[in-house]
Scaffold this motif. Structure first.
Motif, PDB file in Angstrom:
ATOM      1  N   VAL A  14       0.842  -1.202   0.000  1.00  0.00           N
ATOM      2  CA  VAL A  14       0.000   0.000   0.000  1.00  0.00           C
ATOM      3  C   VAL A  14       0.876   1.250   0.000  1.00  0.00           C
ATOM      4  N   GLN A  15       1.930   1.241   0.816  1.00  0.00           N
ATOM      5  CA  GLN A  15       2.842   2.392   0.871  1.00  0.00           C
ATOM      6  C   GLN A  15       3.461   2.670  -0.494  1.00  0.00           C
ATOM      7  N   ALA A  16       3.949   1.615  -1.127  1.00  0.00           N
ATOM      8  CA  ALA A  16       4.602   1.783  -2.433  1.00  0.00           C
ATOM      9  C   ALA A  16       3.607   2.268  -3.481  1.00  0.00           C
ATOM     10  N   THR A  17       2.406   1.678  -3.484  1.00  0.00           N
ATOM     11  CA  THR A  17       1.400   2.080  -4.460  1.00  0.00           C
ATOM     12  C   THR A  17       0.971   3.527  -4.238  1.00  0.00           C
ATOM     13  N   ALA A  18       0.790   3.900  -2.975  1.00  0.00           N
ATOM     14  CA  ALA A  18       0.384   5.273  -2.656  1.00  0.00           C
ATOM     15  C   ALA A  18       1.430   6.278  -3.139  1.00  0.00           C
ATOM     16  N   ARG A  19       2.681   5.937  -2.977  1.00  0.00           N
ATOM     17  CA  ARG A  19       3.744   6.867  -3.392  1.00  0.00           C
ATOM     18  C   ARG A  19       3.807   6.997  -4.914  1.00  0.00           C
ATOM     19  N   THR A  20       3.526   5.910  -5.613  1.00  0.00           N
ATOM     20  CA  THR A  20       3.513   6.012  -7.083  1.00  0.00           C
ATOM     21  C   THR A  20       2.362   6.894  -7.553  1.00  0.00           C
ATOM     22  N   LEU A  21       1.330   7.024  -6.720  1.00  0.00           N
ATOM     23  CA  LEU A  21       0.200   7.886  -7.044  1.00  0.00           C
ATOM     24  C   LEU A  21       0.420   9.315  -6.550  1.00  0.00           C
ATOM     25  N   GLY A  22       1.608   9.550  -5.984  1.00  0.00           N
ATOM     26  CA  GLY A  22       1.936  10.891  -5.526  1.00  0.00           C
ATOM     27  C   GLY A  22       1.386  11.247  -4.161  1.00  0.00           C
ATOM     28  N   LEU A  23       1.007  10.229  -3.378  1.00  0.00           N
ATOM     29  CA  LEU A  23       0.449  10.487  -2.052  1.00  0.00           C
ATOM     30  C   LEU A  23       1.546  10.480  -0.991  1.00  0.00           C
ATOM     31  N   GLU A  24       1.430  11.373  -0.035  1.00  0.00           N
ATOM     32  CA  GLU A  24       2.300  11.338   1.141  1.00  0.00           C
ATOM     33  C   GLU A  24       1.696  10.347   2.126  1.00  0.00           C
ATOM     34  N   VAL A  25       2.530   9.540   2.771  1.00  0.00           N
ATOM     35  CA  VAL A  25       2.034   8.435   3.594  1.00  0.00           C
ATOM     36  C   VAL A  25       2.529   8.552   5.025  1.00  0.00           C
ATOM     37  N   ILE A  26       1.615   8.323   5.980  1.00  0.00           N
ATOM     38  CA  ILE A  26       1.981   8.156   7.382  1.00  0.00           C
ATOM     39  C   ILE A  26       1.420   6.818   7.836  1.00  0.00           C
ATOM     40  N   THR A  27       2.195   6.049   8.584  1.00  0.00           N
ATOM     41  CA  THR A  27       1.767   4.718   9.009  1.00  0.00           C
ATOM     42  C   THR A  27       1.461   4.709  10.504  1.00  0.00           C
ATOM     43  N   LEU A  28       0.281   4.184  10.840  1.00  0.00           N
ATOM     44  CA  LEU A  28      -0.120   4.014  12.237  1.00  0.00           C
ATOM     45  C   LEU A  28       0.084   2.549  12.590  1.00  0.00           C
ATOM     46  N   GLU A  29       1.139   2.262  13.323  1.00  0.00           N
ATOM     47  CA  GLU A  29       1.481   0.878  13.642  1.00  0.00           C
ATOM     48  C   GLU A  29       0.861   0.459  14.970  1.00  0.00           C
ATOM     49  N   ILE A  30       0.168  -0.676  14.950  1.00  0.00           N
ATOM     50  CA  ILE A  30      -0.417  -1.230  16.172  1.00  0.00           C
ATOM     51  C   ILE A  30      -0.003  -2.697  16.304  1.00  0.00           C
ATOM     52  N   ARG A  31      -0.094  -3.206  17.528  1.00  0.00           N
ATOM     53  CA  ARG A  31       0.181  -4.622  17.777  1.00  0.00           C
ATOM     54  C   ARG A  31      -0.907  -5.268  18.627  1.00  0.00           C
ATOM     55  N   ARG A  32      -1.733  -4.446  19.252  1.00  0.00           N
ATOM     56  CA  ARG A  32      -2.824  -4.941  20.096  1.00  0.00           C
ATOM     57  C   ARG A  32      -3.912  -3.874  20.132  1.00  0.00           C
ATOM     58  N   GLY A  33      -5.065  -4.253  20.647  1.00  0.00           N
ATOM     59  CA  GLY A  33      -6.190  -3.338  20.656  1.00  0.00           C
ATOM     60  C   GLY A  33      -5.909  -2.048  21.409  1.00  0.00           C
ATOM     61  N   GLU A  34      -5.110  -2.151  22.469  1.00  0.00           N
ATOM     62  CA  GLU A  34      -4.808  -0.976  23.289  1.00  0.00           C
ATOM     63  C   GLU A  34      -3.984   0.069  22.549  1.00  0.00           C
ATOM     64  N   ASP A  35      -3.413  -0.317  21.405  1.00  0.00           N
ATOM     65  CA  ASP A  35      -2.589   0.627  20.638  1.00  0.00           C
ATOM     66  C   ASP A  35      -3.419   1.516  19.699  1.00  0.00           C
ATOM     67  N   ILE A  36      -4.688   1.187  19.505  1.00  0.00           N
ATOM     68  CA  ILE A  36      -5.481   1.865  18.468  1.00  0.00           C
ATOM     69  C   ILE A  36      -5.719   3.332  18.795  1.00  0.00           C
ATOM     70  N   ALA A  37      -6.218   3.623  20.001  1.00  0.00           N
ATOM     71  CA  ALA A  37      -6.503   5.019  20.356  1.00  0.00           C
ATOM     72  C   ALA A  37      -5.248   5.880  20.326  1.00  0.00           C
ATOM     73  N   PRO A  38      -4.125   5.433  20.928  1.00  0.00           N
ATOM     74  CA  PRO A  38      -2.900   6.240  20.841  1.00  0.00           C
ATOM     75  C   PRO A  38      -2.429   6.463  19.402  1.00  0.00           C
ATOM     76  N   ALA A  39      -2.668   5.502  18.528  1.00  0.00           N
ATOM     77  CA  ALA A  39      -2.272   5.667  17.128  1.00  0.00           C
ATOM     78  C   ALA A  39      -3.032   6.828  16.497  1.00  0.00           C
ATOM     79  N   PHE A  40      -4.311   6.915  16.786  1.00  0.00           N
ATOM     80  CA  PHE A  40      -5.101   8.027  16.249  1.00  0.00           C
ATOM     81  C   PHE A  40      -4.685   9.362  16.888  1.00  0.00           C
ATOM     82  N   GLU A  41      -4.313   9.315  18.154  1.00  0.00           N
ATOM     83  CA  GLU A  41      -3.885  10.541  18.831  1.00  0.00           C
ATOM     84  C   GLU A  41      -2.604  11.095  18.226  1.00  0.00           C
ATOM     85  N   ALA A  42      -1.831  10.213  17.578  1.00  0.00           N
ATOM     86  CA  ALA A  42      -0.567  10.646  16.970  1.00  0.00           C
ATOM     87  C   ALA A  42      -0.779  11.387  15.654  1.00  0.00           C
ATOM     88  N   LEU A  43      -1.990  11.340  15.113  1.00  0.00           N
ATOM     89  CA  LEU A  43      -2.273  12.061  13.867  1.00  0.00           C
ATOM     90  C   LEU A  43      -2.158  13.565  14.104  1.00  0.00           C
TER      91      LEU A  43
END
Length: 329
Positions: free
Chosen positions: A187-216
């Protein structure tokens, strides 16, 4: 504790299923053939898929509680539980194990090389080593792939149709799942070929979801959710947070759009679980998993939630609505 669910449904036994060992076994009290169902998420998030699977079994003459027993186990989106669950099902000497998701299939394969395993959905089963080839899987594993050609590109193009000025994309992915990491990179590679800037929200468990959104930082203009059992388990929370952040979402499957996501493009998983019942039927009638070809999806559904689009202030063109396989209003 591993979540468990047992269901008993009694309807008239369909005839014509005699004359082979497992049916003979099914006719003896206490000796029903047993399916071990290893759900990668929860009963609430996979209920539609289970219903489709059980309904097809019934149509094939396998009536739960009458001619077949099903042992349900649920990993609740935590793939680290899968190994223990698989070991338990092996210890219970089930006749076939049904599951989905590459990481869970791998854990099940590590628990047994003898009991047949049917996966209802897995990405790139050849590339990830689940099977030798689509035509001749080999070993004790077969099932259905949910992989399709250039899905990332098609999904991003659809996002750009609904959000024409899209320039900055957030990707939410469970990086604890190796296959998800591969999908994320695509997805990252395809997005960049389309000229999109990409930020990745990495999670490993359910508790990581809210903090990932807070990082936006507020500049992101859409969210691409990479599917796996973890995000499926928490799909309502993800969609709620995305809506609060005013982010249009792209998902892989319709269940996410039913749960408030904006749109999805991918195979119909209820249909795949229904097809998985046909694989189980063949195995219980004596076929070997090694000889049953793995199927790939031939149809990909576009689902759009117009209620979510309205809440986001987005206008969905009549052309795009006409192309959708289903519109939720």
């Amino acid at each position: 504790m591993i979540a468990k669910m047992k269901r008993r449904e009694f309807i008239t036994l369909l005839g014509g299923a005699a004359g082979w060992p497992l049916v003979a076994r099914a006719q003896q009290p206490g000796m029903l053939p047993t399916i071990g169902y290893l759900g990668s998420a929860t009963p609430a998030t996979q209920g539609q898929w289970v219903a489709a699977f059980v309904q097809r079994l019934r149509e094939l003459g396998w009536i739960e509680g009458r001619t077949i027993a099903i042992e349900y186990r649920w990993a609740e989106g935590r793939t680290e539980r899968a190994a223990d669950i698989a070991a338990e099902l092996v210890q219970r000497k089930v006749d076939v194990i049904v599951t989905s998701g590459t990481a869970v299939v791998v854990a099940t394969m590590q628990a047994t090389s003898v009991i047949p395993i049917v996966f209802a959905a897995a990405g790139d089963p050849v590339g990830t080593g689940l099977i030798a080839s689509l035509a001749r899987p080999g070993g004790n594993v077969t099932g259905l792939s949910n992989q399709g050609p250039d899905l990332a590109g098609k999904r991003l193009e659809l996002l750009r149709e609904i959000a024409p000025g899209l320039g900055r994309l957030a990707i939410l992915a469970n990086v604890g799942n190796p296959l998800v990491v591969l999908d994320m990179r695509e997805v990252q590679a395809t997005a960049r070929t389309l000229g999109l800037e990409v930020i990745t929200l990495e999670i490993r468990r359910g508790e990581d979801i809210a903090p990932a959104f807070e990082a936006l930082n507020g500049y992101e203009e859409a969210l691409y959710v990479v599917f796996d059992a973890l995000v499926n388990t928490h799909r309502i929370r993800i969609n709620t947070l995305a809506l609060a952040a005013r982010l249009p979402t792209m998902h892989g499957h319709r269940e996410f759009v039913e749960a408030g996501g904006l749109m999805s493009y991918g195979p119909n998983l209820s249909n795949q679980f229904r097809r998985a019942a046909d694989f189980v039927d063949k195995i219980l009638r004596g076929a070997k998993p090694a000889d049953i070809p793995v199927e790939q999806p031939t149809k990909f559904d576009l689902i759009i939630n117009l209620t979510t689009a309205k809440a986001l202030g987005l206008e969905v063109s009549p052309t795009l609505v006409a192309r959708a396989d289903e519109v939720i209003e």
